[in-house]
Design an enzyme around this catalytic site. Structure first.
Site, mmCIF file in Angstrom:
data_model
loop_
_atom_site.group_PDB
_atom_site.id
_atom_site.type_symbol
_atom_site.label_atom_id
_atom_site.label_comp_id
_atom_site.label_asym_id
_atom_site.label_seq_id
_atom_site.Cartn_x
_atom_site.Cartn_y
_atom_site.Cartn_z
ATOM 1 N N LYS A 129 -74.844 60.804 -43.566
ATOM 2 C CA LYS A 129 -73.540 60.440 -43.365
ATOM 3 C C LYS A 129 -72.673 61.617 -43.880
ATOM 4 C CE LYS A 129 -71.051 56.579 -45.610
ATOM 5 N NZ LYS A 129 -71.240 55.297 -46.328
ATOM 6 N N SER A 169 -69.649 50.966 -44.425
ATOM 7 C CA SER A 169 -69.141 52.349 -44.006
ATOM 8 C C SER A 169 -69.875 53.298 -43.433
ATOM 9 C CB SER A 169 -68.384 52.923 -45.113
ATOM 10 O OG SER A 169 -69.346 53.348 -46.053
ATOM 11 N N SER A 195 -72.523 49.168 -47.983
ATOM 12 C CA SER A 195 -72.505 50.048 -46.736
ATOM 13 C C SER A 195 -73.430 50.640 -45.977
ATOM 14 C CB SER A 195 -71.613 51.187 -47.161
ATOM 15 O OG SER A 195 -70.218 50.814 -47.239
HETATM 16 N N1 GLN Z 1 -67.524 47.330 -47.238
HETATM 17 C C1 GLN Z 1 -67.409 47.498 -48.657
HETATM 18 C C2 GLN Z 1 -66.158 47.957 -49.062
HETATM 19 O O1 GLN Z 1 -65.367 48.169 -48.141
HETATM 20 C C3 GLN Z 1 -68.663 48.568 -49.012
HETATM 21 C C4 GLN Z 1 -68.105 49.726 -49.015
HETATM 22 C C5 GLN Z 1 -69.498 50.548 -49.477
HETATM 23 O O2 GLN Z 1 -70.546 50.307 -49.679
HETATM 24 N N2 GLN Z 1 -69.245 51.828 -49.437
HETATM 25 O O3 GLN Z 1 -65.744 48.447 -50.156
#
Ligand code: GLN
Length: 482
Positions: A89, A164, A188
Site C-alpha cells: 500500500k 482505503s 481499511s
Molecule cells: N473507512 C474508514 C475511514 O474512512 C477506515 C479507514 C482506515 O481503516 N484507514 O476512516
C-alpha cells in the site's frame, strides 16, 4: 493454473520442488499487471526491474538451498516469502521509492528509509512489485479519495474496490500479485477484502510494528495482509509480526503460530445482537453470512447470540478519536519538511496554501473536525467523552470474550457499490465501517473471508478474535474456508 493465480502456499511448494522459479512467477504477475492494470488502476508504481532482479536473487538462494528435505520444512531455511511477489500500500515506506499515501501533498516524496515491516519483507527475500492505490492518507472506504484516480473493482469495473486499501485488494483479487499489505485504522484492510472477494486480516493492536507507516490515527492503525487464502494470511503475519523498539506500542507477546483445527468442537462463536439488528444490512449480504454461520455450526462450533452494547457508539467514537489524531498527525505536512510547498509567501500563507492545494476535501474535513473537537471548550465534551465511551466498548468486548472465542458479523453492510454512489454523502460512506471499527476501537484482531456472492458480487464474513489470539481466529477462519 497460471502462475500469478497461485497462493503463496502452492507457490512455495512448486518453488521448493524446483518446478517453477521466482522469476517465472514474478513475470506472470508483471504480465497480468500490464494486461489488466490499465483498466483496474490498482498500482501507482510498478518496480519491474527491481522485482525481476530480486526474483533472480531468490532463485539463486533457492538453488543453493535445494534439494529440500520436505520433513525439515520449507526451503531449507528460506523464508516462506522468499521469491514471492507482493504489493505494498502507498503508505508503507520502501527506501528510495515514492510514497505518497494517495495524496498530492506527497506526490514527489521519496521514502528516506524502509519501515520495519517492509524491511522484514525485503530481508526475507520477498519480491516487491510496486505500490498500490489508496484513499488519501487512508481516509475512505472506496479509493475514490485518492489524489491519483479511483481503483476499479475487478468483479465489476463500474464499482469501487472498497478502501482505503482498495489498490491492494484489487491487485490480489485480479491476481496481479500473490499477496499485498494494507493498513487498517477502521476497516481499511477488511472492507476492501470483502468487496473484492479476498482474505484481509487486521492483527491485534501491538502485534505488528507501524514504524515506517504514514500514520493516520496512531492509536488505531495496524498493518496486515490481503491474501488469497487464510493460510497465506497466517504466513504473511508470521513474517511481519513482532516487537520493535521503533514502535513502542508493539507488545512483548509470544509469536503468533498457526494452530489449525480439524473441527470446531468446543469453539463458541457469538453473534452480537446489536450488530445484527443494524437496518442497513443488505438482504443478500445477510443471507450469505447467515449461511456461512450455518457452515461454522456444521463444523462443530456452538453459535450463540451475545450482547455487545455500544455497536453504533463505536462508529461515533471512531469518528471522533480518529479525526483528533488525524489533525495532530497531519500537522507535519506544513510545506516545510516534506513534499509540496507553495513558495514565496508569508509563513502563514505557506502553511495555508500548501495544505489547501495539497490535501483533498475529505482529509481537510477530518482535520477540521478533529481540530474542532480538540479545541478549548469542546475537548471535554467531545474527545474526553469519546475516550470514556471507548473504555466502555473495551469492557463490552471483554465481557463478550468471557463467553465466546470469536464474534461474527458481516464485514460490510453492502457489497461493492457503484463509483460515485456515495461520494456526495460522507455519512453514507462512514456507515460502511459500522462492523469493522469496533475491532480498532478495542484493538482486537479481525479477519474478513469471502463467503459467497450476492448479485455476482463478493460478500465478506467478519470474525473478530480475542486479543492476541490470532491463532484461534485464523483456525476458525480456515476451517470455514474448507
Ligand atoms: N473507512 C474508514 C475511514 O474512512 C477506515 C479507514 C482506515 O481503516 N484507514 O476512516
Amino acid at each position: 493454473m497460471k502462475l500469478n493465480e497461485l497462493t503463496i502456499k502452492k507457490a512455495r511448494e512448486l518453488l521448493d520442488k524446483g518446478e517453477v522459479s521466482s522469476r517465472e512467477i514474478t513475470q506472470a504477475c508483471l504480465d497480468q499487471i500490464r494486461a489488466k492494470d490499465g483498466e483496474i488502476h490498482a498500482f501507482l508504481d510498478v518496480y519491474e526491474d527491481d522485482a525481476l532482479k530480486a526474483a533472480d536473487k531468490s532463485d539463486v538462494r533457492r538453488k543453493d538451498a535445494l534439494p529440500v528435505n520436505p520433513a525439515a520444512g520449507h526451503g531449507a531455511g528460506l523464508s516462506p516469502l522468499d521469491g514471492i511477489p507482493v504489493a505494498l500500500k502507498d503508505n508503507l515506506m520502501l527506501q528510495g521509492k515514492r510514497c505518497s499515501a494517495g495524496s498530492k501533498i506527497l506526490e514527489n516524496y521519496t521514502a528516506a528509509y524502509s519501515g520495519t515491516v517492509v524491511r522484514k519483507l525485503v530481508d526475507q527475500g520477498a519480491v516487491i512489485l510496486g505500490r498500490t492505490n489508496m484513499d488519501e492518507f487512508a481516509m475512505g472506504s472506496s479509493t475514490e479519495h485518492s489524489a491519483y484516480g479511483v481503483t476499479k473493482n475487478p468483479h465489476d469495473t463500474k464499482r469501487v474496490p472498497g478502501g482505503s486499501s482498495g489498490g491492494s485488494a484489487a491487485a490480489v483479487a485480479d491476481n496481479m500479485c500473490l499477496a499485498a499489505l494494507g493498513s487498517d485504522t477502521g476497516g481499511s484492510i477488511r472492507q476492501p477484502a470483502s468487496l473484492c472477494g479476498v482474505v484481509g486480516l487486521k492483527p491485534t493492536y501491538g502485534r505488528v510494528s507501524r514504524y515506517g507507516l504514514i500514520a493516520m490515527a496512531s492509536s488505531l492503525d495496524q498493518i496486515g495482509p490481503l491474501t488469497k487464502s487464510v493460510e497465506d494470511a497466517a504466513l504473511v503475519l508470521s513474517c511481519i509480526q513482532g516487537q520493535d523498539h521503533k514502535d513502542q506500542t508493539t507488545a512483548d507477546v509470544a509469536d503468533f503460530k498457526p494452530a489449525w483445527k480439524q473441527d470446531l468442537k468446543g469453539v463458541r462463536i457469538g453473534m452480537p445482537r446489536q450488530a445484527w439488528a443494524e437496518k442497513g444490512i443488505d438482504g443478500g449480504v445477510r443471507s450469505q453470512v447467515q449461511a456461512a454461520i450455518k457452515k461454522l455450526e456444521e463444523a462443530g462450533a456452538e453459535i450463540k447470540e451475545v450482547d455487545l452494547p455500544y455497536t453504533d457508539e463505536a462508529l461515533a467514537v471512531y469518528y471522533l478519536v480518529m479525526p483528533c489524531e488525524v489533525s495532530a498527525n497531519l500537522s507535519r505536512f506544513d510545506g516545510m519538511r516534506y513534499g509540496l510547498r507553495e513558495k514565496d509567501l508569508s509563513l502563514f500563507e505557506t502553511y495555508a496554501k500548501t495544505r489547501v492545494k495539497g490535501l483533498g476535501a475529505e482529509v481537510r474535513r477530518r482535520i477540521l473536525l478533529g481540530t474542532y473537537a480538540l479545541s478549548k471548550g469542546y475537548y471535554d465534551a467531545y474527545y474526553v467523552q469519546a475516550k470514556k465511551v471507548q473504555k466502555l466498548i473495551h469492557t463490552g468486548y471483554e465481557a463478550a470474550f468471557r463467553d465466546v472465542d470469536a464474534l461474527v458479523t458481516p464485514t460490510a453492510p453492502t457489497t461493492a457499490f457503484k463509483i460515485g454512489e456515495k461520494t456526495d454523502d460522507p455519512l453514507a460512506m462512514y456507515l460502511e465501517d459500522v462492523f469493522t471499527v469496533g475491532a480498532n476501537v478495542a484493538g482486537l484482531p479481525a479477519i474478513s473471508i469471502p463467503c459467497g456472492e450476492s448479485d455476482d458480487l463478493p460478500v465478506g464474513l467478519h470474525l473478530i478474535g480475542n486479543w492476541f489470539k490470532e491463532d484461534e481466529l485464523l483456525a476458525i477462519a480456515k476451517r470455514y474456508e474448507h
